[in-house]
Write a protein that holds these residues in place. Structure first.
Motif, mmCIF file in Angstrom:
data_model
loop_
_atom_site.group_PDB
_atom_site.id
_atom_site.type_symbol
_atom_site.label_atom_id
_atom_site.label_comp_id
_atom_site.label_asym_id
_atom_site.label_seq_id
_atom_site.Cartn_x
_atom_site.Cartn_y
_atom_site.Cartn_z
ATOM 1 N N SER A 159 0.813 -1.219 0.000
ATOM 2 C CA SER A 159 0.000 0.000 0.000
ATOM 3 C C SER A 159 0.848 1.273 0.000
ATOM 4 O O SER A 159 0.386 2.330 0.441
ATOM 5 C CB SER A 159 -0.972 0.033 1.199
ATOM 6 O OG SER A 159 -2.063 0.879 0.905
ATOM 7 N N LEU A 192 -7.717 -1.169 1.916
ATOM 8 C CA LEU A 192 -9.094 -0.855 1.528
ATOM 9 C C LEU A 192 -9.778 0.055 2.550
ATOM 10 O O LEU A 192 -9.435 0.038 3.743
ATOM 11 C CB LEU A 192 -9.895 -2.158 1.408
ATOM 12 C CG LEU A 192 -9.498 -3.054 0.233
ATOM 13 C CD1 LEU A 192 -10.156 -4.426 0.380
ATOM 14 C CD2 LEU A 192 -9.870 -2.429 -1.103
ATOM 15 N N ARG A 283 -11.540 1.722 -2.415
ATOM 16 C CA ARG A 283 -12.357 0.563 -2.751
ATOM 17 C C ARG A 283 -11.711 -0.034 -3.993
ATOM 18 O O ARG A 283 -11.002 0.654 -4.735
ATOM 19 C CB ARG A 283 -13.805 0.967 -3.078
ATOM 20 C CG ARG A 283 -14.643 1.406 -1.879
ATOM 21 C CD ARG A 283 -16.116 1.565 -2.297
ATOM 22 N NE ARG A 283 -16.223 2.278 -3.559
ATOM 23 C CZ ARG A 283 -16.316 3.603 -3.652
ATOM 24 N NH1 ARG A 283 -16.332 4.359 -2.570
ATOM 25 N NH2 ARG A 283 -16.394 4.180 -4.841
ATOM 26 N N CYS A 284 -11.989 -1.313 -4.232
ATOM 27 C CA CYS A 284 -11.349 -1.971 -5.385
ATOM 28 C C CYS A 284 -11.692 -1.253 -6.691
ATOM 29 O O CYS A 284 -10.823 -1.029 -7.540
ATOM 30 C CB CYS A 284 -11.760 -3.440 -5.452
ATOM 31 S SG CYS A 284 -10.818 -4.453 -4.306
ATOM 32 N N ASP A 285 -12.984 -0.884 -6.841
ATOM 33 C CA ASP A 285 -13.391 -0.237 -8.099
ATOM 34 C C ASP A 285 -12.729 1.129 -8.248
ATOM 35 O O ASP A 285 -12.376 1.543 -9.358
ATOM 36 C CB ASP A 285 -14.922 -0.115 -8.167
ATOM 37 C CG ASP A 285 -15.468 0.771 -7.062
ATOM 38 O OD1 ASP A 285 -15.237 0.462 -5.880
ATOM 39 O OD2 ASP A 285 -16.095 1.797 -7.378
ATOM 40 N N SER A 288 -8.999 0.464 -9.393
ATOM 41 C CA SER A 288 -8.833 0.037 -10.792
ATOM 42 C C SER A 288 -9.161 1.189 -11.744
ATOM 43 O O SER A 288 -8.566 1.308 -12.822
ATOM 44 C CB SER A 288 -9.653 -1.215 -11.101
ATOM 45 O OG SER A 288 -10.980 -1.037 -10.720
ATOM 46 N N LEU A 298 -7.389 -3.830 -15.746
ATOM 47 C CA LEU A 298 -7.475 -4.812 -14.654
ATOM 48 C C LEU A 298 -7.499 -6.234 -15.220
ATOM 49 O O LEU A 298 -8.267 -6.540 -16.126
ATOM 50 C CB LEU A 298 -8.752 -4.552 -13.838
ATOM 51 C CG LEU A 298 -8.921 -5.390 -12.578
ATOM 52 C CD1 LEU A 298 -7.838 -5.061 -11.545
ATOM 53 C CD2 LEU A 298 -10.300 -5.165 -11.948
ATOM 54 N N GLU A 301 -8.001 -9.718 -9.380
ATOM 55 C CA GLU A 301 -8.191 -8.983 -8.123
ATOM 56 C C GLU A 301 -8.397 -9.969 -6.978
ATOM 57 O O GLU A 301 -9.167 -10.919 -7.125
ATOM 58 C CB GLU A 301 -9.436 -8.119 -8.327
ATOM 59 C CG GLU A 301 -9.908 -7.334 -7.165
ATOM 60 C CD GLU A 301 -11.130 -6.508 -7.581
ATOM 61 O OE1 GLU A 301 -10.968 -5.571 -8.379
ATOM 62 O OE2 GLU A 301 -12.247 -6.830 -7.124
ATOM 63 N N TRP A 302 -7.714 -9.752 -5.880
ATOM 64 C CA TRP A 302 -7.820 -10.632 -4.720
ATOM 65 C C TRP A 302 -7.955 -9.767 -3.471
ATOM 66 O O TRP A 302 -7.285 -8.733 -3.364
ATOM 67 C CB TRP A 302 -6.577 -11.521 -4.618
ATOM 68 C CG TRP A 302 -6.438 -12.413 -5.821
ATOM 69 C CD1 TRP A 302 -6.927 -13.673 -5.953
ATOM 70 C CD2 TRP A 302 -5.808 -12.091 -7.071
ATOM 71 N NE1 TRP A 302 -6.631 -14.167 -7.216
ATOM 72 C CE2 TRP A 302 -5.943 -13.211 -7.923
ATOM 73 C CE3 TRP A 302 -5.151 -10.959 -7.582
ATOM 74 C CZ2 TRP A 302 -5.448 -13.246 -9.221
ATOM 75 C CZ3 TRP A 302 -4.650 -10.978 -8.878
ATOM 76 C CH2 TRP A 302 -4.805 -12.119 -9.679
ATOM 77 N N GLU A 303 -8.794 -10.225 -2.541
ATOM 78 C CA GLU A 303 -9.103 -9.397 -1.381
ATOM 79 C C GLU A 303 -9.055 -10.249 -0.131
ATOM 80 O O GLU A 303 -9.457 -11.415 -0.160
ATOM 81 C CB GLU A 303 -10.531 -8.869 -1.584
ATOM 82 C CG GLU A 303 -10.766 -7.536 -0.966
ATOM 83 C CD GLU A 303 -12.221 -7.093 -1.136
ATOM 84 O OE1 GLU A 303 -12.698 -6.996 -2.280
ATOM 85 O OE2 GLU A 303 -12.846 -6.844 -0.088
ATOM 86 N N ALA A 308 -6.312 -5.420 -0.479
ATOM 87 C CA ALA A 308 -6.504 -5.961 -1.825
ATOM 88 C C ALA A 308 -5.212 -5.950 -2.621
ATOM 89 O O ALA A 308 -4.338 -5.102 -2.411
ATOM 90 C CB ALA A 308 -7.569 -5.153 -2.571
ATOM 91 N N GLN A 310 -4.275 -6.109 -6.759
ATOM 92 C CA GLN A 310 -4.813 -6.137 -8.127
ATOM 93 C C GLN A 310 -3.686 -6.359 -9.117
ATOM 94 O O GLN A 310 -2.555 -5.897 -8.909
ATOM 95 C CB GLN A 310 -5.542 -4.821 -8.455
ATOM 96 C CG GLN A 310 -6.893 -4.691 -7.723
ATOM 97 C CD GLN A 310 -7.691 -3.455 -8.116
ATOM 98 O OE1 GLN A 310 -7.136 -2.463 -8.605
ATOM 99 N NE2 GLN A 310 -9.000 -3.508 -7.888
#
Ligand code: AVI
Length: 313
Positions: A159, A192, A283-285, A288, A298, A301-303, A308, A310
């Motif tokens: 991160s 996240l 957030r993931c979205d 990306s 993309l 993706e793994w959380e 996360a 990506q």
């Protein structure tokens, strides 16, 4: 086994100029990359061991659990490049799974990087390891001629991308895009958005390690720039700003005071803040979409537990 080390002293950062400019700015601010002197690196490792700061442990668990899937989605990789590789621990997991022929690790702390990369080279005799001592924020492009052609994977875990404001993050991701080349990929880890209480606790651990990490910056400036900060007259202050989606970390002046740095005098009003770090949460979205503006598509993706990873192509 092959190991090479290259030093890029011209590309090093300039603590004095950055700090003087940062202290003259409104609000006062110092770039977070200056946290990481020797003591700062040790304190950061200690932060990662605090019960409240799960980020590093969670990423490790996620990577260990999903590595086969990540490797299958990635396909063949010839060269892994890790900017800000530090002690080269994280990349070892990827080496085992992806078996590239080349590894290039980049870090501003040349001595520790060389030692860590040499150890990797001993443990992976088939691998060509190159260690580049440089501040990649200044001069990432100088790494390009040191990399073999072929399928490159840029690895940017932890991160660290969250420590850049969105515009700077996009610019860095675009530079990674160019470095990776047309056939290249990016594997990136980020924290996240989650319960703000959990985020707040992570940057205000009960043992006071994050506070010591933040205040260590002042000790570094005293030592390296002949400054006269009195750490007892500043308070570590970190909070989650849900509007901006980031942790903000500050050193708040507990008194009206003058501080001398590299021969210049700076006035702090009572309650005035020296901003030391932003740590963006996504957030993931959101992430990306940010990477898309930098030219990345993309691919996976793994959380896990608020963290996360990506994969982009
Ligand atoms: C390195 N970076 C991702 C950490 C973070 O969470 O933003 C640095 C840190 N600052 C305070 N605690 C940890």
């Amino acid at each position: 086994m092959s190991f090479t080390f290259q030093d890029f002293p011209a590309a090093r950062d300039d603590l004095r100029a950055d700090v003087l400019a940062g202290l003259a700015a409104h609000p006062k601010a110092i770039p977070p990359k200056y946290f990481y002197d020797e003591a700062g690196c040790r304190l950061f490792d200690a932060i990662c061991a605090q019960p409240e700061y799960a980020l590093c442990r969670t990423e490790q668990t996620l990577m260990a659990a999903h590595l086969p899937d990540i490797a299958a989605t990635l396909g063949e990789v010839d060269c892994i490049v890790e900017p800000g590789a530090g002690d080269c621990t994280k990349v070892r997991l990827l080496l085992d799974a992806l078996r590239p022929t080349h590894l290039t690790v980049i870090d501003i702390a040349g001595g520790p990087l060389a030692a860590a990369a040499q150890a990797v080279s001993r443990d992976y005799p088939q691998l060509a390891v190159a260690a580049l001592a440089m501040d990649f924020l200044h001069d990432l492009e100088a790494a390009d001629p040191c990399l073999p052609a072929g399928r490159r994977l840029v690895y940017y875990p932890g991160s660290s991308i969250g420590n850049f404001a969105p515009e700077a993050a996009t610019a860095l991701l675009a530079r990674f895009r160019r470095l990776a080349g047309a056939a290249g990929h990016l594997l990136i880890g980020f924290d996240l958005k989650k319960d703000p209480q959990r985020l707040h606790a992570a940057y205000n651990d009960a043992a006071g390690v994050t506070a010591a990490f933040n205040l260590n910056l002042l000790a570094r400036l005293n030592r390296e720039l002949g400054a006269d900060f009195d750490a007892a007259r500043f308070r570590h202050y970190a909070f989650y700003n849900p509007v901006a989606g980031r942790i903000e970390m500050h050193l708040v002046s507990l008194a009206e005071q003058d501080v001398h740095v590299a021969g210049e005098c700076f006035h702090f009003a009572l309650g005035e803040t020296l901003h030391t770090e932003h740590s963006y949460k996504f957030r993931c979205d959101e992430f990306s979409a940010l990477a898309l503006t930098a030219g990345w598509q993309l691919a996976g993706e793994w959380e896990h537990n608020g963290f996360a990873v990506q994969l982009f192509r």
